[in-house]
Design a protein around this motif. Structure first.
Motif, PDB file in Angstrom:
ATOM      1  N   LYS A 105       5.395  -7.946 -12.751  1.00 24.22           N
ATOM      2  CA  LYS A 105       6.322  -9.050 -13.014  1.00 24.22           C
ATOM      3  C   LYS A 105       7.341  -9.126 -11.886  1.00 24.22           C
ATOM      4  CE  LYS A 105       6.023  -8.839 -18.010  1.00 24.22           C
ATOM      5  NZ  LYS A 105       6.704  -8.639 -19.263  1.00 24.22           N
ATOM      6  N   LEU A 106       7.747 -10.340 -11.578  1.00 25.40           N
ATOM      7  CA  LEU A 106       8.803 -10.541 -10.593  1.00 25.40           C
ATOM      8  C   LEU A 106      10.147 -10.256 -11.223  1.00 25.40           C
ATOM      9  CD1 LEU A 106       7.921 -13.794  -8.636  1.00 25.40           C
ATOM     10  CD2 LEU A 106       7.927 -11.449  -7.813  1.00 25.40           C
ATOM     11  N   LYS A 107      10.900  -9.392 -10.592  1.00 25.67           N
ATOM     12  CA  LYS A 107      12.259  -9.083 -11.035  1.00 25.67           C
ATOM     13  C   LYS A 107      13.145  -9.064  -9.804  1.00 25.67           C
ATOM     14  CE  LYS A 107      10.664  -6.091 -14.787  1.00 25.67           C
ATOM     15  NZ  LYS A 107      10.583  -4.697 -15.231  1.00 25.67           N
ATOM     16  N   ASP A 108      14.233  -9.815  -9.851  1.00 22.96           N
ATOM     17  CA  ASP A 108      15.165  -9.813  -8.731  1.00 22.96           C
ATOM     18  C   ASP A 108      15.665  -8.403  -8.463  1.00 22.96           C
ATOM     19  OD1 ASP A 108      14.981 -12.520  -8.246  1.00 22.96           O
ATOM     20  OD2 ASP A 108      16.717 -13.034  -9.464  1.00 22.96           O
ATOM     21  N   GLY A 109      15.822  -8.096  -7.181  1.00 32.56           N
ATOM     22  CA  GLY A 109      16.396  -6.807  -6.788  1.00 32.56           C
ATOM     23  C   GLY A 109      15.507  -5.619  -7.089  1.00 32.56           C
ATOM     24  N   SER A 110      14.179  -5.814  -7.105  1.00 29.26           N
ATOM     25  CA  SER A 110      13.290  -4.677  -7.384  1.00 29.26           C
ATOM     26  C   SER A 110      11.977  -4.825  -6.625  1.00 29.26           C
ATOM     27  CB  SER A 110      13.017  -4.555  -8.879  1.00 29.26           C
ATOM     28  OG  SER A 110      12.153  -5.575  -9.325  1.00 29.26           O
ATOM     29  N   GLY A 111      11.222  -3.750  -6.620  1.00 26.14           N
ATOM     30  CA  GLY A 111       9.923  -3.738  -5.973  1.00 26.14           C
ATOM     31  C   GLY A 111       9.273  -2.377  -6.096  1.00 26.14           C
ATOM     32  N   HIS A 112       8.242  -2.181  -5.311  1.00 29.67           N
ATOM     33  CA  HIS A 112       7.522  -0.902  -5.326  1.00 29.67           C
ATOM     34  C   HIS A 112       6.936  -0.647  -3.935  1.00 29.67           C
ATOM     35  CE1 HIS A 112       4.446  -3.908  -6.266  1.00 29.67           C
ATOM     36  NE2 HIS A 112       3.589  -3.084  -5.690  1.00 29.67           N
ATOM     37  N   HIS A 113       6.500   0.595  -3.724  1.00 28.68           N
ATOM     38  CA  HIS A 113       6.032   1.050  -2.419  1.00 28.68           C
ATOM     39  C   HIS A 113       4.555   0.739  -2.163  1.00 28.68           C
ATOM     40  CE1 HIS A 113       9.656   3.377  -1.573  1.00 28.68           C
ATOM     41  NE2 HIS A 113       9.580   3.900  -2.789  1.00 28.68           N
ATOM     42  N   HIS A 114       4.247   0.596  -0.875  1.00 29.93           N
ATOM     43  CA  HIS A 114       2.880   0.543  -0.358  1.00 29.93           C
ATOM     44  C   HIS A 114       2.889   1.409   0.899  1.00 29.93           C
ATOM     45  CE1 HIS A 114       3.240  -3.127  -2.715  1.00 29.93           C
ATOM     46  NE2 HIS A 114       1.943  -3.024  -2.903  1.00 29.93           N
ATOM     47  N   LEU A 115       1.797   2.106   1.137  1.00 32.43           N
ATOM     48  CA  LEU A 115       1.674   2.917   2.339  1.00 32.43           C
ATOM     49  C   LEU A 115       0.565   2.331   3.200  1.00 32.43           C
ATOM     50  CD1 LEU A 115       2.539   5.454   3.934  1.00 32.43           C
ATOM     51  CD2 LEU A 115       0.771   6.716   2.663  1.00 32.43           C
ATOM     52  N   LEU A 116       0.922   1.941   4.421  1.00 33.87           N
ATOM     53  CA  LEU A 116      -0.045   1.416   5.374  1.00 33.87           C
ATOM     54  C   LEU A 116      -0.401   2.537   6.338  1.00 33.87           C
ATOM     55  CD1 LEU A 116       1.438  -1.053   4.157  1.00 33.87           C
ATOM     56  CD2 LEU A 116       1.231  -2.155   6.369  1.00 33.87           C
ATOM     57  N   ILE A 117      -1.690   2.783   6.508  1.00 33.47           N
ATOM     58  CA  ILE A 117      -2.156   3.856   7.375  1.00 33.47           C
ATOM     59  C   ILE A 117      -2.853   3.223   8.572  1.00 33.47           C
ATOM     60  CG2 ILE A 117      -3.629   5.897   7.551  1.00 33.47           C
ATOM     61  CD1 ILE A 117      -3.335   6.142   4.457  1.00 33.47           C
ATOM     62  N   ASP A 118      -2.275   3.427   9.748  1.00 38.74           N
ATOM     63  CA  ASP A 118      -2.813   2.862  10.986  1.00 38.74           C
ATOM     64  C   ASP A 118      -3.055   1.358  10.836  1.00 38.74           C
ATOM     65  OD1 ASP A 118      -2.818   5.387  12.230  1.00 38.74           O
ATOM     66  OD2 ASP A 118      -4.768   5.868  11.359  1.00 38.74           O
ATOM     67  N   ALA A 119      -2.102   0.672  10.211  1.00 40.68           N
ATOM     68  CA  ALA A 119      -2.268  -0.761   9.927  1.00 40.68           C
ATOM     69  C   ALA A 119      -1.049  -1.576  10.358  1.00 40.68           C
ATOM     70  CB  ALA A 119      -2.554  -0.956   8.439  1.00 40.68           C
ATOM     71  N   GLY A 120      -0.357  -1.135  11.398  1.00 35.30           N
ATOM     72  CA  GLY A 120       0.764  -1.915  11.922  1.00 35.30           C
ATOM     73  C   GLY A 120       2.118  -1.466  11.402  1.00 35.30           C
ATOM     74  N   ASP A 121       3.147  -2.193  11.888  1.00 33.68           N
ATOM     75  CA  ASP A 121       4.529  -1.846  11.560  1.00 33.68           C
ATOM     76  C   ASP A 121       5.009  -2.415  10.242  1.00 33.68           C
ATOM     77  OD1 ASP A 121       5.122  -0.261  13.821  1.00 33.68           O
ATOM     78  OD2 ASP A 121       5.398  -2.063  15.026  1.00 33.68           O
ATOM     79  N   SER A 122       4.530  -3.582   9.868  1.00 34.46           N
ATOM     80  CA  SER A 122       4.912  -4.198   8.594  1.00 34.46           C
ATOM     81  C   SER A 122       4.063  -5.442   8.394  1.00 34.46           C
ATOM     82  CB  SER A 122       6.401  -4.570   8.556  1.00 34.46           C
ATOM     83  OG  SER A 122       6.677  -5.637   9.429  1.00 34.46           O
TER      84      SER A 122
END
Length: 173
Positions: free
Chosen positions: A96-113
């Motif tokens: 669900k979309l909630k203002d002021g919140s989120g969660h992590h993702h880890l990119l491996i050898d997939a760029g800066d952002s």
């Protein structure tokens, strides 16, 4: 005689009808399987097409993500324990979309952002932590690897470079 021709024809029609959805089911099954590996939220990446998509929530001033236990250029051994940190924005489960919140993702050898608003792909180089996890272990081959911590909203849309942090680690044998 008519009856014997009707049964095979009916079976052929039923098989054709069943097979027409097989490709969709397979794609959905692989997503469900991948999702169950890291997350229990089966609504991930699924949205009602009849509803308008809200814009990516605003990023609170001073919000940042960081690696708690790793430094840029650090030598490590595999599997690598990775601890995620976040300040100034709430850590919450995906779905669900909630203002002021989120969660992590880890990119491996997939760029800066990923660009702001881009849905984070789900594959072997884009790992999702939609149950608000704060750490993981990853197996990496020997050599240098770029790890990027990318924060995203409740429906996996990137908060962009402002909530991303990249480091390089050197995995020793």
């Amino acid at each position: 005689m008519r009856k014997s021709h009707f049964i095979p024809a009916a079976l052929l029609v039923m098989l054709t009808a069943c097979n027409s959805g097989a490709d969709n089911k397979t794609a959905g099954d692989s997503t469900a399987t991948d999702t169950s590996m890291k997350m229990s939220d089966s609504s991930m990446h699924h949205m009602d097409s009849s509803s308008a998509v809200a814009p990516v929530p605003a990023i609170p001033a001073g919000a940042k993500v960081f690696f708690k236990n790793l430094k840029d250029g650090q030598s490590v051994t595999s599997p690598v324990k990775v601890e995620f940190g976040v300040d100034g924005i709430k850590l919450d489960s995906a779905g669900k979309l909630k203002d002021g919140s989120g969660h992590h993702h880890l990119l491996i050898d997939a760029g800066d952002s990923l660009a702001l608003g881009t849905v984070v792909p789900k594959d072997s180089t884009h790992l999702h932590f939609g149950n608000a996890q704060t750490q993981t272990e990853v197996k990496l081959a020997p050599g240098k690897h770029k790890l990027t911590l990318q924060y995203a909203d409740g429906i996996h849309r990137s908060y962009g470079g402002q909530l991303a942090k990249s480091i390089t680690v050197d995995v020793k044998k």
